[in-house]
Structure formats: C-alpha cells, structure tokens
Design an enzyme around this catalytic site. Structure first.
Site, PDB file in Angstrom:
ATOM      1  N   SER A 144      33.898  68.848  29.733  1.00  0.00           N
ATOM      2  CA  SER A 144      32.796  69.647  30.143  1.00  0.00           C
ATOM      3  C   SER A 144      31.531  68.767  30.460  1.00  0.00           C
ATOM      4  O   SER A 144      31.825  67.844  31.217  1.00  0.00           O
ATOM      5  CB  SER A 144      32.337  70.748  29.248  1.00  0.00           C
ATOM      6  OG  SER A 144      31.351  71.662  29.779  1.00  0.00           O
ATOM      7  N   ASP A 172      38.058  69.047  32.302  1.00  0.00           N
ATOM      8  CA  ASP A 172      37.181  70.164  33.004  1.00  0.00           C
ATOM      9  C   ASP A 172      35.767  69.387  32.966  1.00  0.00           C
ATOM     10  O   ASP A 172      34.848  70.243  32.626  1.00  0.00           O
ATOM     11  CB  ASP A 172      37.235  71.509  32.196  1.00  0.00           C
ATOM     12  CG  ASP A 172      37.289  72.553  33.153  1.00  0.00           C
ATOM     13  OD1 ASP A 172      37.630  72.292  34.335  1.00  0.00           O
ATOM     14  OD2 ASP A 172      37.103  73.747  32.579  1.00  0.00           O
ATOM     15  N   HIS A 246      37.877  77.105  30.813  1.00  0.00           N
ATOM     16  CA  HIS A 246      36.900  76.122  30.394  1.00  0.00           C
ATOM     17  C   HIS A 246      37.255  75.718  28.887  1.00  0.00           C
ATOM     18  O   HIS A 246      36.943  74.406  28.644  1.00  0.00           O
ATOM     19  CB  HIS A 246      35.575  76.383  30.838  1.00  0.00           C
ATOM     20  CG  HIS A 246      34.444  75.030  30.757  1.00  0.00           C
ATOM     21  ND1 HIS A 246      34.883  73.856  31.541  1.00  0.00           N
ATOM     22  CD2 HIS A 246      33.529  74.823  30.103  1.00  0.00           C
ATOM     23  CE1 HIS A 246      33.809  72.896  31.221  1.00  0.00           C
ATOM     24  NE2 HIS A 246      33.219  73.546  30.403  1.00  0.00           N
TER      25      HIS A 246
END
Length: 335
Positions: A144, A172, A246
């Site tokens: 992230s 991600d 996610h």
C-alpha cells in the site's frame, strides 16, 4: 500443479521464529521492528518490508512466516504513517479529506532509510544463533503506502541509504493523497522509474472498488499497481489477484475494523490471497536472487497453478532473461 510450483504456495521446509525488537538503547533499531527468520543455521537473503498506512507490523506475520520458511529473513519496521491508528484513515489513503496530524510521506521515507542503514551492523546480533544475513541479496518491499515508500527509497533521490537493493517488490502499492512527495513519484511516463533492478508488482482486483459508497477505493485507478507497472523498467513481473482486496493478505487476526476500510474478498478464503502473494514473492526471489526462473516462468505461463485467480498477468522481460542486469543483482547471484 507440478510439485516444485506447488511448494512455493506452501510453507517451506525451514522452521521460523518471529519476534519484535523495540527501541531500548543506542544499539536498538531506529524504529520498532518485527523480525521473522529461519532458526536453522545458514546465510539468508534479507527483506526490508514497509507496511501500509495504519497497519501494525504484526499484521504481516503470517505472510512473512511463509516467505521466511523458504530461506529469507524479513524485517518489518513500524513507520510513522503505519502508526496512524484511525481505521477511517485507511480509505482516505487515495484522497478525500486531509488530516494534517498524520506524518508526512517524507517522514516515512526517512524512517525507512534509517532502518536500512541500521541493518548491516544492527540486525546480525538480533538473529538466532548460527543465522547469518546475506546483504548481497537484499530485497526492498512494501504494501500500500509502504509500497510507494519502498519505490521512493529504491530511487535513492528522496533519502540516502548505505545499501544497494537487489530487487524491489510492491504489494498492491498505492500512490494516493497521503503518499505525495516532491518531486512526485508517479509521473505517468512509461518506464520512467529510476530503478535498475528487477521489480515484482502484486495487485488486488477488488482494490479499485469501494468498500462503502462514501469511501474511496484503497487501490484507485491511476494511482495503483497498474500505474506502478507502467512506470517500471524491465525486468518487471506483474500479477493481479483478481478476486481479493487491498488488505486480504493480512493476518487472520487483523481487526475487522481495519479490514472494513477496504473492499475485501470472501472472508473464509482470505488465506488464498496471502498464500498466493507469498508464493509469488518466493518465485520472484528464486528467479532474481538465485537465478532459477522455473517457478516464476511456470506461473506466468499457467496462472491457474496459483491458489487464487491471477488476472491479468504480464511481464516486461529484461533483455536476455538470464539475470544479466547490473550492479547489485549481479552480485546477488555470485553470493
């Protein structure tokens, strides 16, 4: 599924232990760390993994116990933005209202650089007896916002580090509002990242969707894994785990209040996202740290061998595909 390929999606043969190391004295790490290591004596590559915003380091324990069991040492620091505790801030990672009390992305990059610079002398005394770190095979990775931080650190223009990274991994990665730095990392120019080592990008198919109508997607289009892949130079491997979100690679005991911030896959099968992500990381490391592309090539050719559906799958091959890139990666294969 061929036995060799199946093994990367399962725990390896090595027993591992995980423990947290706090800041207690001058020899302590500059940030609190989660360290996950094999217990069997040997010399192992090191992974510096940077967590996402509002993500506690222990949320990644199961993911890296899997990876470490294949012969790797993982170091996961608690960065300033990963200490942000408000669950509602997770969905605003891509945009929305600002929160000036949150640490800046530059603080995260500086903190990650400080941990990287501590590793050569500080990590070895913290490892089990007989376990030695191999800094000639060094991976930089992040999830992230931590993925954005990892790419920024790999470029070496935002913060100095004493280490040369052999490979970079984005799980991600998200270049959203709270990830902005100057100059901006994402420029929307293909192959523009100044990263000259192999890169793996693993995306989430549901990351582009909203968990709730008033939430922002946690991996929004134009700021997510697809754009990171667009801007990577070859060699770069790219996989999207189609039916998961996610945060689905996090530990089973991650608080539901955290998971609710992002669109997730079916709860009872979340472990498939974690084992798929871990297996892809292992296959990538085999290819670019050890020079054995068999498992990576098999997954690229037949994505159905993975526990979770991979779609799309893509690669930017690096020249002769025989591990002939410069500097750190070349040294990695010799050690």
């Amino acid at each position: 599924m061929a036995p060799a390929v199946a093994s990367i999606f399962e725990h390896g043969k090595l027993r591992v232990q995980s423990y947290e190391k706090e800041q207690t004295d001058a020899s302590s790490p500059p940030r609190a760390l989660l360290i996950i290591s094999p217990t069997e004596a040997g010399r192992y590559p090191v992974i510096l993994f940077l967590p996402g915003k509002s993500m506690r380091i222990h949320y990644y324990r199961q993911l890296f116990e899997h990876v470490a069991s294949h012969g790797y040492i993982a170091v996961v620091p608690q960065l300033p933005c990963s200490e942000a505790s408000q669950p509602q801030d997770i969905e605003s990672a891509a945009g929305g209202s600002t929160n000036s009390s949150l640490p800046s992305s530059n603080e995260d990059i500086d903190a990650a650089a400080a941990v990287a610079n501590w590793i050569p002398k500080g990590l070895q005394p913290a490892l089990p007896s007989g376990v030695q770190l191999n800094l000639h095979k060094l991976a930089l990775a992040g999830h992230s916002k931590g993925g954005h931080t990892a790419f920024a650190l790999a470029m070496k223009k935002y913060a100095p580090t004493t280490l040369d990274f052999s490979v970079v991994v984005g799980v991600d990665p998200n270049g959203g509002f709270f990830s902005q730095i100057t100059p901006r990392l994402l420029t929307y120019v293909p192959n523009s990242f100044t990263i000259n080592v192999p890169v793996l990008i693993v995306g989430s198919g549901l990351g582009v969707e909203r968990a709730r109508p008033h939430y922002h997607p946690c991996a929004p289009k134009g700021l997510n894994y697809a754009e990171f892949f667009n801007e990577c130079k070859p060699p770069c491997s790219y996989f999207v785990v189609k039916d998961y979100g996610h945060l689905d690679m996090l530990d089973d005991d991650t608080p539901q209040s955290i998971l609710d911030g992002c669109k997730c896959g079916e709860r009872r099968t979340r472990s498939l996202m974690r084992t798929t992500t871990a297996g892809l990381i292992v296959a990538f490391f085999e290819a670019y740290l050890h020079g054995d592309r068999r498992n990576l090539d098999t997954v690229v050719a037949d994505p159905a061998v993975a526990p979770a559906r991979l779609d799309p799958v893509d690669e930017k091959p690096g020249g002769c595909r025989c591990c002939c890139w410069p500097a750190a990666a070349s040294r990695a294969l010799k050690n």
